[in-house]
Motif scaffolding. Structure first.
Motif, PDB file in Angstrom:
ATOM      1  N   VAL A 122     -15.547  35.222  -7.344  1.00 19.97           N
ATOM      2  CA  VAL A 122     -15.925  33.912  -6.986  1.00 19.97           C
ATOM      3  C   VAL A 122     -15.276  32.666  -7.560  1.00 19.97           C
ATOM      4  O   VAL A 122     -15.061  31.734  -6.585  1.00 19.97           O
ATOM      5  CB  VAL A 122     -17.628  33.626  -7.643  1.00 19.97           C
ATOM      6  CG1 VAL A 122     -18.210  32.329  -7.513  1.00 19.97           C
ATOM      7  CG2 VAL A 122     -18.413  34.932  -7.150  1.00 19.97           C
ATOM      8  N   GLY A 123     -14.766  32.774  -8.775  1.00 23.11           N
ATOM      9  CA  GLY A 123     -13.892  31.603  -9.141  1.00 23.11           C
ATOM     10  C   GLY A 123     -12.748  31.255  -8.306  1.00 23.11           C
ATOM     11  O   GLY A 123     -12.459  30.133  -8.138  1.00 23.11           O
ATOM     12  N   SER A 124     -11.982  32.560  -7.894  1.00 26.55           N
ATOM     13  CA  SER A 124     -10.776  32.258  -7.280  1.00 26.55           C
ATOM     14  C   SER A 124     -11.060  31.371  -5.835  1.00 26.55           C
ATOM     15  O   SER A 124     -10.151  30.505  -5.441  1.00 26.55           O
ATOM     16  CB  SER A 124     -10.056  33.707  -6.862  1.00 26.55           C
ATOM     17  OG  SER A 124      -9.950  34.140  -7.967  1.00 26.55           O
ATOM     18  N   PHE A 125     -11.921  31.798  -5.141  1.00 27.85           N
ATOM     19  CA  PHE A 125     -12.109  31.114  -3.800  1.00 27.85           C
ATOM     20  C   PHE A 125     -12.915  29.896  -3.846  1.00 27.85           C
ATOM     21  O   PHE A 125     -12.437  28.834  -3.058  1.00 27.85           O
ATOM     22  CB  PHE A 125     -12.848  31.987  -2.881  1.00 27.85           C
ATOM     23  CG  PHE A 125     -12.272  33.042  -2.469  1.00 27.85           C
ATOM     24  CD1 PHE A 125     -11.291  33.076  -1.333  1.00 27.85           C
ATOM     25  CD2 PHE A 125     -12.407  34.434  -2.985  1.00 27.85           C
ATOM     26  CE1 PHE A 125     -10.606  34.143  -0.818  1.00 27.85           C
ATOM     27  CE2 PHE A 125     -11.697  35.559  -2.552  1.00 27.85           C
ATOM     28  CZ  PHE A 125     -10.872  35.746  -1.810  1.00 27.85           C
ATOM     29  N   ALA A 126     -13.575  29.663  -4.912  1.00 24.42           N
ATOM     30  CA  ALA A 126     -14.094  28.139  -5.456  1.00 24.42           C
ATOM     31  C   ALA A 126     -12.971  27.325  -5.797  1.00 24.42           C
ATOM     32  O   ALA A 126     -13.132  26.149  -5.122  1.00 24.42           O
ATOM     33  CB  ALA A 126     -15.272  28.299  -6.284  1.00 24.42           C
ATOM     34  N   CYS A 127     -11.915  27.610  -6.579  1.00 24.17           N
ATOM     35  CA  CYS A 127     -10.856  26.787  -7.106  1.00 24.17           C
ATOM     36  C   CYS A 127     -10.113  26.547  -5.844  1.00 24.17           C
ATOM     37  O   CYS A 127      -9.343  25.585  -5.699  1.00 24.17           O
ATOM     38  CB  CYS A 127     -10.149  27.682  -8.031  1.00 24.17           C
ATOM     39  SG  CYS A 127     -10.808  27.670  -9.574  1.00 24.17           S
ATOM     40  N   LEU A 128      -9.759  27.498  -4.901  1.00 23.01           N
ATOM     41  CA  LEU A 128      -8.975  27.434  -3.683  1.00 23.01           C
ATOM     42  C   LEU A 128      -9.744  26.395  -3.127  1.00 23.01           C
ATOM     43  O   LEU A 128      -8.779  25.458  -2.293  1.00 23.01           O
ATOM     44  CB  LEU A 128      -9.011  28.756  -2.932  1.00 23.01           C
ATOM     45  CG  LEU A 128      -7.882  28.524  -1.639  1.00 23.01           C
ATOM     46  CD1 LEU A 128      -6.418  28.188  -2.016  1.00 23.01           C
ATOM     47  CD2 LEU A 128      -7.940  30.000  -1.048  1.00 23.01           C
ATOM     48  N   GLY A 129     -10.865  26.385  -2.880  1.00 29.81           N
ATOM     49  CA  GLY A 129     -11.539  25.261  -1.850  1.00 29.81           C
ATOM     50  C   GLY A 129     -11.435  23.867  -2.447  1.00 29.81           C
ATOM     51  O   GLY A 129     -11.081  22.930  -1.649  1.00 29.81           O
ATOM     52  N   ALA A 130     -11.714  23.742  -3.735  1.00 31.33           N
ATOM     53  CA  ALA A 130     -11.411  22.392  -4.565  1.00 31.33           C
ATOM     54  C   ALA A 130     -10.015  22.020  -4.429  1.00 31.33           C
ATOM     55  O   ALA A 130      -9.861  20.916  -4.332  1.00 31.33           O
ATOM     56  CB  ALA A 130     -11.938  22.627  -6.074  1.00 31.33           C
ATOM     57  N   TYR A 131      -9.150  22.793  -4.462  1.00 32.52           N
ATOM     58  CA  TYR A 131      -7.560  22.588  -4.417  1.00 32.52           C
ATOM     59  C   TYR A 131      -7.275  21.957  -3.014  1.00 32.52           C
ATOM     60  O   TYR A 131      -6.630  20.948  -2.979  1.00 32.52           O
ATOM     61  CB  TYR A 131      -6.714  23.714  -4.749  1.00 32.52           C
ATOM     62  CG  TYR A 131      -5.295  23.442  -4.477  1.00 32.52           C
ATOM     63  CD1 TYR A 131      -4.430  22.589  -4.775  1.00 32.52           C
ATOM     64  CD2 TYR A 131      -4.765  24.565  -3.226  1.00 32.52           C
ATOM     65  CE1 TYR A 131      -3.172  22.508  -4.261  1.00 32.52           C
ATOM     66  CE2 TYR A 131      -3.393  24.280  -2.961  1.00 32.52           C
ATOM     67  CZ  TYR A 131      -2.678  23.268  -3.452  1.00 32.52           C
ATOM     68  OH  TYR A 131      -1.289  23.147  -2.826  1.00 32.52           O
ATOM     69  N   LEU A 132      -7.692  22.735  -1.839  1.00 28.70           N
ATOM     70  CA  LEU A 132      -7.373  22.169  -0.628  1.00 28.70           C
ATOM     71  C   LEU A 132      -7.965  20.894  -0.181  1.00 28.70           C
ATOM     72  O   LEU A 132      -7.387  19.960   0.417  1.00 28.70           O
ATOM     73  CB  LEU A 132      -7.795  23.500   0.253  1.00 28.70           C
ATOM     74  CG  LEU A 132      -6.976  24.851   0.325  1.00 28.70           C
ATOM     75  CD1 LEU A 132      -7.606  25.801   1.220  1.00 28.70           C
ATOM     76  CD2 LEU A 132      -5.666  24.513   0.740  1.00 28.70           C
TER      77      LEU A 132
END
Length: 305
Positions: A122-132
């Motif tokens: 869950v954290g990986s894709f949430a972080c990716l979304g915030a970064y983008l």
């Protein structure tokens, strides 16, 4: 307060709230799963909260107009905040790296793989979304502070995906008793690899911010392009020579140009000088709308060197 500053504050506030959520989740799960890298992820997010809040305060301070006390603006605040942010991250990475090495020397660390996998996925894709999201906003705003936030989330995204890959590998190895002795070492090894990689981005960020604090000539083609244009203006208006000084501090591009004139100068009046200034300003604005341009004219070279 300008719309740009207001938008910048909204983006930075988003980063603060997102980092709070990741920090609480990561620290709690890192403690209960006994995963050093998840704990690092949570602590990194907690540090990011403080640093992001600092960015919001810096943006608010910069946005308040006070030309009497700060006649040259407050752009220097941006690189100073960035240096502080990356310095704190470097300390966190160094401490985590030392802890991982000690963990390996003590025989590794057992981790609750099931909970760790759910968190990392869950954290990986949430972080990716915030970064983008922050990366997109940093390009549109041109803010060094938002760019630094984007870099923070990029680093957090790397950690999260490294954690995910590591725990997937550990889960596969856990099904085979021949490799069970390797599993306790996976978490600290991932921590070491991530720490080594993490050292690069903060060091580069500190170097660039120090360059702005010291008012060094910015890297890239921009300085040469401006100098070439000034040389063309020198020929066009029949000048003896010209001297160009360029620095970038925060969002502002500082350009100082000194022309040494001839007796047969084509620039006869102040209106002619202003026309030349306008041409230079129009050209520089194609690179940076926040330029601080100073153009001087002299027939004595000592005032230009």
């Amino acid at each position: 307060m300008s719309n740009n500053i207001s938008e910048e504050k909204k983006v930075l506030s988003f980063s603060v709230f997102a980092a709070v959520a990741f920090a609480i989740t990561g620290i709690i799960l890192g403690y209960f799963t006994r995963s050093q890298i998840i704990l690092f992820d949570g602590l990194y997010s907690l540090v990011s909260v403080v640093l992001s809040f600092l960015s919001v305060l810096a943006t608010t301070f910069i946005g308040k107009k006070d030309h009497k006390r700060y006649p040259f603006g407050k752009d220097i605040v941006e690189p100073l905040v960035i240096i502080l942010k990356y310095s704190v991250i470097l300390i966190l990475v160094a401490v985590s790296l030392a802890g991982a090495i000690v963990s390996i020397l003590n025989g590794g660390r057992e981790v609750a793989l099931g909970s760790a996998l759910i968190y990392s996925g869950v954290g990986s894709f949430a972080c990716l979304g915030a970064y983008l999201y922050l990366k997109l906003k940093s390009k549109s705003s041109g803010s060094s502070l938002v760019k630094a936030e984007s870099n923070q989330w990029f680093m957090d995204t790397l950690v999260s995906f490294a954690v995910l890959i590591g725990f997937l590998l550990a889960s596969l190895l856990d099904r085979n008793t021949r490799f069970s002795m390797i599993i306790p070492y996976i978490d600290p090894i991932m921590m070491i690899l991530i720490s080594i990689y993490f050292l690069k981005l903060p060091l580069a960020g500190i170097r660039n911010a120090l360059g702005e604090v010291l008012e060094m000539t910015p890297s890239g083609k921009l300085p040469n392009n401006i100098k070439t244009y000034v040389k063309n203006m020198e020929v066009k208006y029949d000048m003896k020579e010209s001297f160009v000084r360029i620095a970038k501090v925060g969002k502002t591009l500082w350009v100082e140009i000194d022309f040494v004139v001839k007796d047969s100068e084509k620039i006869k009046t102040i209106a002619d000088q202003d026309k030349l200034r306008q041409e230079l300003s129009d050209y520089i604005k194609t690179y940076n709308n926040n330029e601080w341009l100073t153009v001087s004219f002299t027939n004595n070279r000592k005032w230009a060197v």
